[in-house]
Design a protein around this motif. Structure first.
Motif, mmCIF file in Angstrom:
data_model
loop_
_atom_site.group_PDB
_atom_site.id
_atom_site.type_symbol
_atom_site.label_atom_id
_atom_site.label_comp_id
_atom_site.label_asym_id
_atom_site.label_seq_id
_atom_site.Cartn_x
_atom_site.Cartn_y
_atom_site.Cartn_z
ATOM 1 N N TRP A 77 2.261 9.225 -6.072
ATOM 2 C CA TRP A 77 2.718 10.569 -5.763
ATOM 3 C C TRP A 77 3.861 10.987 -6.694
ATOM 4 O O TRP A 77 3.909 12.114 -7.159
ATOM 5 C CB TRP A 77 3.171 10.619 -4.308
ATOM 6 C CG TRP A 77 3.580 11.980 -3.872
ATOM 7 C CD1 TRP A 77 2.783 13.053 -3.621
ATOM 8 C CD2 TRP A 77 4.926 12.426 -3.667
ATOM 9 N NE1 TRP A 77 3.528 14.133 -3.251
ATOM 10 C CE2 TRP A 77 4.863 13.767 -3.271
ATOM 11 C CE3 TRP A 77 6.155 11.814 -3.770
ATOM 12 C CZ2 TRP A 77 5.993 14.513 -2.993
ATOM 13 C CZ3 TRP A 77 7.276 12.555 -3.480
ATOM 14 C CH2 TRP A 77 7.186 13.889 -3.098
ATOM 15 N N GLN A 78 4.772 10.060 -6.983
ATOM 16 C CA GLN A 78 5.890 10.373 -7.865
ATOM 17 C C GLN A 78 5.441 10.535 -9.309
ATOM 18 O O GLN A 78 6.014 11.335 -10.048
ATOM 19 C CB GLN A 78 6.962 9.287 -7.781
ATOM 20 C CG GLN A 78 7.774 9.354 -6.515
ATOM 21 C CD GLN A 78 8.799 8.245 -6.431
ATOM 22 O OE1 GLN A 78 8.701 7.246 -7.130
ATOM 23 N NE2 GLN A 78 9.769 8.411 -5.555
ATOM 24 N N PHE A 115 0.822 -1.202 0.000
ATOM 25 C CA PHE A 115 0.000 0.000 0.000
ATOM 26 C C PHE A 115 0.863 1.263 0.000
ATOM 27 O O PHE A 115 0.632 2.197 -0.770
ATOM 28 C CB PHE A 115 -0.932 0.008 1.220
ATOM 29 C CG PHE A 115 -1.697 1.270 1.362
ATOM 30 C CD1 PHE A 115 -2.779 1.548 0.539
ATOM 31 C CD2 PHE A 115 -1.336 2.215 2.317
ATOM 32 C CE1 PHE A 115 -3.474 2.725 0.659
ATOM 33 C CE2 PHE A 115 -2.022 3.388 2.436
ATOM 34 C CZ PHE A 115 -3.103 3.656 1.611
ATOM 35 N N ILE A 116 1.885 1.287 0.859
ATOM 36 C CA ILE A 116 2.769 2.460 0.936
ATOM 37 C C ILE A 116 3.542 2.632 -0.364
ATOM 38 O O ILE A 116 3.688 3.746 -0.876
ATOM 39 C CB ILE A 116 3.719 2.332 2.146
ATOM 40 C CG1 ILE A 116 2.914 2.446 3.428
ATOM 41 C CG2 ILE A 116 4.814 3.380 2.096
ATOM 42 C CD1 ILE A 116 3.707 2.141 4.679
ATOM 43 N N ARG A 117 4.013 1.549 -0.950
ATOM 44 C CA ARG A 117 4.755 1.632 -2.211
ATOM 45 C C ARG A 117 3.864 2.157 -3.327
ATOM 46 O O ARG A 117 4.283 3.013 -4.113
ATOM 47 C CB ARG A 117 5.303 0.260 -2.579
ATOM 48 C CG ARG A 117 6.096 0.265 -3.851
ATOM 49 C CD ARG A 117 6.757 -1.072 -4.082
ATOM 50 N NE ARG A 117 7.502 -1.038 -5.309
ATOM 51 C CZ ARG A 117 7.252 -1.811 -6.345
ATOM 52 N NH1 ARG A 117 6.298 -2.700 -6.294
ATOM 53 N NH2 ARG A 117 7.978 -1.723 -7.433
ATOM 54 N N ASP A 118 2.643 1.668 -3.430
ATOM 55 C CA ASP A 118 1.715 2.161 -4.448
ATOM 56 C C ASP A 118 1.402 3.635 -4.235
ATOM 57 O O ASP A 118 1.314 4.402 -5.200
ATOM 58 C CB ASP A 118 0.420 1.344 -4.430
ATOM 59 C CG ASP A 118 0.621 -0.073 -4.923
ATOM 60 O OD1 ASP A 118 1.651 -0.322 -5.586
ATOM 61 O OD2 ASP A 118 -0.245 -0.926 -4.638
#
Length: 176
Positions: A55-56, A47-50
């Motif tokens: 965002w990037q 979830f954090i990676r996605d």
């Protein structure tokens, strides 16, 4: 080839693979470990990676090559400004490398034209020959006779002496 096959020599695989039945009623602990790993570690990290990737992707930055700002020439530096001297020297080295690459590219174009044209190279590659002569003359005028350890100061002095000689020659040509 015989029409009836020897079924014992070439066995046909079964048309349906049997499903293995569970032999025990005890649950498999590997399933519990996999689901615990999935919910405790894998799901939050994914979830954090996605979220970071989303965002990037909003702030896309295309990086092609490093761009340096132009710094003042060595002649524009104040006396005792060693940082300006250093920046001017670094700028001069970058300019020299760019000019070397320009000469090399024009030389490669000339060689390709000669290879392509063969015996007709003198008439068909005249533009390339002239361009190569101009580029090498400009490079030689600016960086010639400086050697490997040449720097911005010696290059500036060389240009100053050349300008003084040209001015002196122009004054001699004006006076009869």
């Amino acid at each position: 080839m015989p029409e009836d096959h020897d079924w014992e020599a070439y066995k046909v695989p079964p048309t349906r693979t049997p499903v293995s039945e569970r032999t025990t009623s005890v649950p498999n602990p590997v399933d519990y470990f996999q689901s615990a790993f999935n919910y405790v570690l894998d799901t939050p990290v994914t979830f954090i990676r996605d979220w970071i990737e989303r965002w990037q992707n909003r702030n896309k930055f295309y990086y092609y090559h490093q761009k340096f700002r132009r710094v003042p020439d060595l002649s524009q530096c104040l006396e005792g400004d060693y940082l300006c001297y250093y920046e001017a020297e670094a700028q001069w080295r970058r300019d020299r490398m760019v000019d070397q690459e320009i000469v090399e590219i024009v030389r490669e174009r000339m060689a390709a034209c000669k290879q392509r044209e063969g015996p007709n190279q003198f008439q068909n590659c005249a533009k390339e020959m002239e361009l190569l002569a101009q580029v090498t003359k400009a490079y030689q005028d600016r960086y010639g006779d400086l050697g490997f350890h040449g720097n911005a100061r010696t290059c500036l002095m060389k240009q100053k002496h050349r300008m003084m000689e040209e001015r002196k020659a122009a004054q001699e040509n004006q006076c009869p």
